[in-house]
Scaffold this motif. Structure first.
Motif, PDB file in Angstrom:
ATOM      1  N   PRO A 172       0.748  -1.140  -0.060  1.00 23.37           N
ATOM      2  CA  PRO A 172      -0.173   0.233   0.181  1.00 23.37           C
ATOM      3  C   PRO A 172       0.561   1.272   0.003  1.00 23.37           C
ATOM      4  N   HIS A 173       2.033   1.240   0.720  1.00 17.68           N
ATOM      5  CA  HIS A 173       3.099   2.637   0.685  1.00 17.68           C
ATOM      6  C   HIS A 173       2.157   3.521   1.145  1.00 17.68           C
ATOM      7  N   PHE A 174       2.032   3.428   2.267  1.00 21.08           N
ATOM      8  CA  PHE A 174       1.006   4.729   3.033  1.00 21.08           C
ATOM      9  C   PHE A 174       1.041   5.881   3.097  1.00 21.08           C
ATOM     10  N   LYS A 175       2.696   6.254   2.678  1.00 18.84           N
ATOM     11  CA  LYS A 175       3.357   7.688   3.270  1.00 18.84           C
ATOM     12  C   LYS A 175       3.511   8.065   1.398  1.00 18.84           C
ATOM     13  N   ARG A 177       4.433  10.105   0.164  1.00 16.85           N
ATOM     14  CA  ARG A 177       5.913  10.274  -1.046  1.00 16.85           C
ATOM     15  C   ARG A 177       6.235   8.399  -1.553  1.00 16.85           C
ATOM     16  N   LYS A 178       5.603   7.977  -0.741  1.00 11.14           N
ATOM     17  CA  LYS A 178       5.666   6.742  -1.251  1.00 11.14           C
ATOM     18  C   LYS A 178       5.221   5.948  -2.068  1.00 11.14           C
ATOM     19  N   HIS A 179       3.751   7.097  -2.271  1.00 16.26           N
ATOM     20  CA  HIS A 179       2.885   6.633  -3.513  1.00 16.26           C
ATOM     21  C   HIS A 179       3.508   6.255  -5.339  1.00 16.26           C
ATOM     22  N   LYS A 180       4.426   7.124  -5.365  1.00 15.25           N
ATOM     23  CA  LYS A 180       4.578   7.070  -6.828  1.00 15.25           C
ATOM     24  C   LYS A 180       5.271   5.384  -6.394  1.00 15.25           C
ATOM     25  N   ALA A 181       5.818   4.747  -5.477  1.00 11.81           N
ATOM     26  CA  ALA A 181       5.874   3.249  -5.784  1.00 11.81           C
ATOM     27  C   ALA A 181       4.595   2.210  -5.902  1.00 11.81           C
ATOM     28  N   ARG A 182       3.524   2.911  -6.254  1.00 12.13           N
ATOM     29  CA  ARG A 182       2.370   2.019  -6.189  1.00 12.13           C
ATOM     30  C   ARG A 182       2.647   1.316  -7.134  1.00 12.13           C
ATOM     31  N   ILE A 183       1.862  -0.384  -7.436  1.00 14.38           N
ATOM     32  CA  ILE A 183       2.043  -0.705  -8.658  1.00 14.38           C
ATOM     33  C   ILE A 183       0.641   0.256  -9.432  1.00 14.38           C
ATOM     34  N   VAL A 184      -0.203   0.360  -8.759  1.00 13.39           N
ATOM     35  CA  VAL A 184      -1.362   1.077  -9.429  1.00 13.39           C
ATOM     36  C   VAL A 184      -1.224   2.276 -10.259  1.00 13.39           C
ATOM     37  N   SER A 185      -0.626   3.075 -11.483  1.00 15.07           N
ATOM     38  CA  SER A 185      -0.839   4.356 -11.453  1.00 15.07           C
ATOM     39  C   SER A 185      -0.833   4.374 -12.677  1.00 15.07           C
ATOM     40  N   GLU A 209      -9.222  -0.183   2.407  1.00 18.67           N
ATOM     41  CA  GLU A 209     -10.069   0.537   1.606  1.00 18.67           C
ATOM     42  C   GLU A 209      -8.925   2.034   1.017  1.00 18.67           C
ATOM     43  N   ALA A 210      -7.983   2.512   1.581  1.00 19.46           N
ATOM     44  CA  ALA A 210      -7.842   3.484   1.147  1.00 19.46           C
ATOM     45  C   ALA A 210      -6.700   3.598  -0.114  1.00 19.46           C
ATOM     46  N   LEU A 211      -6.084   2.463  -0.584  1.00 17.30           N
ATOM     47  CA  LEU A 211      -5.270   2.005  -1.033  1.00 17.30           C
ATOM     48  C   LEU A 211      -6.636   1.552  -2.558  1.00 17.30           C
ATOM     49  N   HIS A 212      -7.717   0.510  -1.679  1.00 20.36           N
ATOM     50  CA  HIS A 212      -8.674   0.697  -2.790  1.00 20.36           C
ATOM     51  C   HIS A 212      -9.042   1.042  -3.257  1.00 20.36           C
ATOM     52  N   GLU A 213      -9.495   2.348  -2.842  1.00 16.03           N
ATOM     53  CA  GLU A 213     -10.099   3.893  -3.291  1.00 16.03           C
ATOM     54  C   GLU A 213      -9.312   4.444  -4.486  1.00 16.03           C
ATOM     55  N   TRP A 214      -7.699   4.432  -3.886  1.00 16.13           N
ATOM     56  CA  TRP A 214      -6.633   4.637  -5.359  1.00 16.13           C
ATOM     57  C   TRP A 214      -6.639   4.225  -6.649  1.00 16.13           C
ATOM     58  N   MET A 215      -7.052   3.013  -6.486  1.00 16.51           N
ATOM     59  CA  MET A 215      -6.829   1.650  -7.858  1.00 16.51           C
ATOM     60  C   MET A 215      -8.394   2.128  -8.642  1.00 16.51           C
ATOM     61  N   VAL A 216      -9.232   2.203  -7.561  1.00 15.34           N
ATOM     62  CA  VAL A 216     -10.202   2.528  -8.143  1.00 15.34           C
ATOM     63  C   VAL A 216     -10.570   4.166  -9.216  1.00 15.34           C
ATOM     64  N   HIS A 217      -9.722   4.689  -8.877  1.00 15.04           N
ATOM     65  CA  HIS A 217      -9.760   5.824  -9.481  1.00 15.04           C
ATOM     66  C   HIS A 217      -8.809   6.139 -10.482  1.00 15.04           C
ATOM     67  N   HIS A 218      -7.652   5.587 -10.208  1.00 18.07           N
ATOM     68  CA  HIS A 218      -6.886   5.561 -11.506  1.00 18.07           C
ATOM     69  C   HIS A 218      -7.048   4.714 -12.469  1.00 18.07           C
ATOM     70  N   PHE A 219      -7.243   3.740 -12.363  1.00 18.27           N
ATOM     71  CA  PHE A 219      -8.219   2.872 -13.415  1.00 18.27           C
ATOM     72  C   PHE A 219      -9.345   3.711 -14.185  1.00 18.27           C
ATOM     73  N   GLY A 220     -10.096   4.124 -13.413  1.00 22.37           N
ATOM     74  CA  GLY A 220     -11.369   4.372 -13.604  1.00 22.37           C
ATOM     75  C   GLY A 220     -11.126   5.901 -14.393  1.00 22.37           C
ATOM     76  N   ALA A 221     -10.280   5.968 -13.941  1.00 15.11           N
ATOM     77  CA  ALA A 221      -9.605   7.283 -15.005  1.00 15.11           C
ATOM     78  C   ALA A 221      -9.300   7.844 -16.013  1.00 15.11           C
ATOM     79  N   HIS A 222      -8.724   5.874 -16.643  1.00 13.04           N
ATOM     80  CA  HIS A 222      -7.824   6.241 -17.263  1.00 13.04           C
ATOM     81  C   HIS A 222      -8.614   6.056 -18.903  1.00 13.04           C
ATOM     82  N   PRO A 223      -8.266   6.312 -19.193  1.00 19.66           N
ATOM     83  CA  PRO A 223      -9.132   6.044 -20.935  1.00 19.66           C
ATOM     84  C   PRO A 223      -9.389   4.804 -21.893  1.00 19.66           C
TER      85      PRO A 223
END
Length: 272
Positions: A172-175, A177-185, A209-223
């Motif tokens: 999840p890379h909670f911090k 500054r570590k979000h750039k290392a998340r496998i979904v972007s 849950e926060a990571l789930h919302e992150w993945m839903v947001h980034h996949f959902g925003a991708h065309p």
């Protein structure tokens, strides 16, 4: 390091003796323990092909080698079919081992960055192949290799080659500054879109849950992606396996935690 040397010696002693029936024994996870996460931005000693056409899969899927095509070419030995399912960050291989018998004619691959964990999965698959040699060659369609998916995914897979990508309980890379290392972007999702064929599905699951919302947001925003409806998600056999057979999934179950699942379908590319 002494600890690493001791683990290696224990592994070698364990594998030096087969079971009473002479068949290979499954590896013991305690001999392959490693830090839970690895820094994907570090310089790892990795071997990767120059391009997908340069990759020799024959040692990973020997039962699927196309002997005729291989005899006619001087390059890598060719397979009868391509790898179609990929588990990114496969951990100790629970998903691969569960899916392989359900889809015996579909080649699936686990990608794992940690050396000892990759070795565990490889040896587990080899042992399962030997144990099931008389049962129609089960587990010949599963394999694992060490790779950094954030850097080298296009080196292994051609455009639209894959039908399924699994991202199960990623770091999840909670911090922040570590979000750039998340496998979904946004950037990595474009690579998944490149490798997935239209109609292919990216499967995600996490207990954060926060990571789930992150993945839903980034996949959902991708065309190139749309979220799979809940009723279709619930009817997908792979979702059941993903929720119940991964090591992390079992741990969450024991701790009575929540699992958050989301599936995303690769859309057709728009006309130029």
């Amino acid at each position: 390091m002494p600890g690493t040397a001791n683990k290696r010696a224990n592994r070698e002693r364990f594998h030096a003796h087969k079971g009473q029936d002479g068949v290979a024994r499954l590896p013991r996870k305690r001999f392959y323990r490693q830090r839970a996460h690895a820094n994907p931005f570090s310089d790892h000693a990795l071997v990767y092909p120059e391009s997908p056409d340069a990759m020799d899969w024959s040692s990973y899927y020997p039962a699927f080698v196309d002997e005729k095509a291989s005899d006619e070419t001087s390059g890598p030995r060719r397979l009868l079919k391509d790898v179609e399912i990929v588990d990114i960050g496969c951990g100790f291989g629970g998903l691969l081992v569960a899916l392989a018998p359900l889809m015996p004619e579909t080649l699936m691959l686990g990608l794992e960055i940690r050396t000892s964990v990759t070795q565990f999965v490889q040896e587990k698959i080899w042992a399962l192949r030997e144990q099931n040699a008389a049962a129609g060659g089960l587990y010949q369609n599963a394999a694992c290799l060490r790779a950094n998916s954030m850097k080298f995914l296009p080196n292994f897979f051609r455009k639209a080659q894959l039908s399924k990508i699994f991202i199960c309980f990623p770091d999840p890379h909670f911090k922040a500054r570590k979000h750039k290392a998340r496998i979904v972007s946004a950037t990595l999702n474009s690579e998944y879109a490149f490798a997935l064929r239209p109609g292919g599905v990216a499967y995600t699951i996490t207990d954060v849950e926060a990571l789930h919302e992150w993945m839903v947001h980034h996949f959902g925003a991708h065309p190139s992606f749309e979220r799979v409806p809940a009723e279709e998600e619930q009817g997908d056999e792979c979702v059941r396996v993903m929720m119940s057979e991964t090591e992390e999934g079992k741990k969450v179950e024991r701790n009575k935690g929540q699992k958050f699942v989301a599936l995303f379908r690769r859309l057709e590319d728009p006309p130029w």
